[in-house]
Scaffold this motif. Structure first.
Motif, mmCIF file in Angstrom:
data_model
loop_
_atom_site.group_PDB
_atom_site.id
_atom_site.type_symbol
_atom_site.label_atom_id
_atom_site.label_comp_id
_atom_site.label_asym_id
_atom_site.label_seq_id
_atom_site.Cartn_x
_atom_site.Cartn_y
_atom_site.Cartn_z
ATOM 1 N N PHE A 161 0.861 -1.196 0.000
ATOM 2 C CA PHE A 161 0.000 0.000 0.000
ATOM 3 C C PHE A 161 0.887 1.233 0.000
ATOM 4 O O PHE A 161 1.538 1.549 1.000
ATOM 5 C CB PHE A 161 -0.911 -0.015 1.239
ATOM 6 C CG PHE A 161 -1.881 1.128 1.303
ATOM 7 C CD1 PHE A 161 -2.882 1.273 0.350
ATOM 8 C CD2 PHE A 161 -1.813 2.061 2.336
ATOM 9 C CE1 PHE A 161 -3.783 2.327 0.425
ATOM 10 C CE2 PHE A 161 -2.714 3.110 2.414
ATOM 11 C CZ PHE A 161 -3.703 3.242 1.456
ATOM 12 N N TYR A 188 1.070 5.223 -0.096
ATOM 13 C CA TYR A 188 0.104 6.247 0.309
ATOM 14 C C TYR A 188 0.834 7.521 0.739
ATOM 15 O O TYR A 188 2.035 7.524 1.001
ATOM 16 C CB TYR A 188 -0.739 5.732 1.479
ATOM 17 C CG TYR A 188 0.000 5.692 2.792
ATOM 18 C CD1 TYR A 188 -0.232 6.644 3.777
ATOM 19 C CD2 TYR A 188 0.970 4.715 3.039
ATOM 20 C CE1 TYR A 188 0.466 6.622 4.980
ATOM 21 C CE2 TYR A 188 1.672 4.679 4.237
ATOM 22 C CZ TYR A 188 1.422 5.636 5.199
ATOM 23 O OH TYR A 188 2.120 5.618 6.373
ATOM 24 N N SER A 223 -6.136 8.665 3.082
ATOM 25 C CA SER A 223 -5.198 7.560 2.885
ATOM 26 C C SER A 223 -4.727 6.984 4.219
ATOM 27 O O SER A 223 -4.569 5.771 4.361
ATOM 28 C CB SER A 223 -3.996 8.031 2.060
ATOM 29 O OG SER A 223 -4.399 8.390 0.755
ATOM 30 N N LYS A 277 -5.276 3.179 5.482
ATOM 31 C CA LYS A 277 -4.160 2.344 5.935
ATOM 32 C C LYS A 277 -4.504 1.692 7.269
ATOM 33 O O LYS A 277 -4.253 0.485 7.476
ATOM 34 C CB LYS A 277 -2.894 3.191 6.079
ATOM 35 C CG LYS A 277 -1.661 2.370 6.484
ATOM 36 C CD LYS A 277 -0.534 3.236 6.983
ATOM 37 C CE LYS A 277 -0.839 3.760 8.369
ATOM 38 N NZ LYS A 277 0.355 4.259 9.083
ATOM 39 N N ASP A 320 2.946 -1.235 4.165
ATOM 40 C CA ASP A 320 2.649 0.149 3.784
ATOM 41 C C ASP A 320 3.935 0.947 3.613
ATOM 42 O O ASP A 320 4.845 0.860 4.435
ATOM 43 C CB ASP A 320 1.738 0.819 4.811
ATOM 44 C CG ASP A 320 2.287 0.768 6.227
ATOM 45 O OD1 ASP A 320 2.817 1.805 6.685
ATOM 46 O OD2 ASP A 320 2.182 -0.290 6.870
#
Length: 343
Positions: free
Chosen positions: A177, A179, A186, A190, A206
């Motif tokens: 992910f 972001y 965002s 998350k 992430d």
């Protein structure tokens, strides 16, 4: 930060639960054809320009025209982009307040937050905001935090998104992910992913990318660490989608997004609302305000009709072959033009 009914099949299978659409009831915006609307000015701003937000803006203007406010006739549009710069967004907000338009449309979460801080009197309609509660535009009961605010948000529940992950790559366990930590929507997503993915035997990897220029390197940091990349309504990432795709193609990692244009620009698939339709629905709220209804009396709305967009070509570039169910239920962007292009 959104008129396409060309067989736009909502992706509402048993796995991707039933989908509904909540759209504003708008009696004030219905005007007899022989009645001329008064001249109005609408200021529109977006945090950045990219195809998804651009299509929402086109939908807003098109929708206002259908409701009697036609640009160049009785409607003046003042559009300003912050080009991804929050200082510029603040300057635009100050200018809009000085200009005192009849209504302001804020496309994207950062833009809506900046404009909400700048005025408590000019009608402000937000759009392309995925989590208006986290953005403090409305409270958890759906009531606007300021009397001049209303708007349209998209609701992208994670269950169908996660089901899509498994449809695209059945063995995916590690979800990358990328972001922007500066975008509240965002950050909120998350946090939701971190809770929900483990319930499905998946883990979240992430990687922050606080500038569009960082997206390629953030994507490359997922090499060997992620089986699939997910991105949703992050404007920094959307501005650099081609950069993300180039790295994903090299690494053979499929990219799943949540808007049509990310797929047209290289992602494998996306499950989300149609941007042009999103703009048209937003226009109903704007027209209601232009007709004289105070924003406090215009209930903020949620549009949650989900449409699946796929690209077999991009899937192949990213090392996967799409399931027959996806090919049957999705809109193939390789062969189907965007809705706005048909207008």
């Amino acid at each position: 930060m959104t008129a396409h009914k060309l067989s736009a099949l909502a992706f509402c299978t048993a796995l991707l639960f039933g989908c509904t659409q909540n759209t504003p009831q708008n009696e004030q915006a219905q005007t007899p054809q022989n009645e001329q609307k008064p001249a109005k000015t609408v200021a529109i701003s977006a945090i950045v320009e990219h195809p998804s937000l651009d299509d929402i803006r086109r939908g807003v203007i098109h929708g206002l025209g259908e409701l009697g406010y036609k640009e160049g006739q009785n409607l003046t549009i003042n559009f300003q982009s912050a080009q991804g710069n929050m200082a510029t967004a603040g300057q635009i907000a100050k200018q809009f307040v000085a200009d005192n338009p009849d209504a302001i449309v804020a496309i994207s979460t950062p833009t809506a937050q900046t404009l909400a801080s700048a005025t408590q009197s000019i009608p402000l309609v937000y759009t392309a905001v995925s989590d208006p509660v986290a953005a403090k535009l409305i409270d958890d009961k759906g009531v606007a935090t300021q009397a001049n605010i209303t708007g349209l948000s998209s609701e992208l529940p994670l269950a169908p998104q996660i089901a899509l992950f498994t449809k695209v790559k059945p063995d995916a366990k590690r979800i990358g992910f990328v972001y922007s930590s500066g975008e509240m929507n965002s950050v909120s997503l998350k946090e939701q992913l971190a809770v929900e993915l483990p319930k499905h035997g998946m883990t979240l990897v992430d990687i922050p990318a606080n500038r569009s220029a960082d997206v390629a390197s953030a994507t490359r940091a997922l090499d060997g660490r992620a089986d699939l990349i997910y991105t949703s309504l992050d404007n920094n990432v959307a501005s650099a989608m081609e950069a993300m795709v180039a790295v994903a193609n090299e690494l053979k990692i499929p990219v799943i997004a949540s808007d049509e244009f990310s797929v047209r620009r290289g992602a494998t698939a996306a499950l989300g609302v149609n941007d042009f339709d999103f703009g048209i629905t937003t226009a109903k709220l704007v027209a209601t305000a232009l007709d004289g209804t105070p924003p406090a009396q215009i209930k903020p709305q949620v549009m949650n009709t989900l449409t699946l967009y796929i690209s077999p070509k991009h899937a192949q570039n990213q090392g996967v072959t799409l399931d027959e169910t996806l090919l049957k239920d999705g809109i193939n962007v390789d062969t189907t033009p965007a809705k706005a292009d048909q207008k």
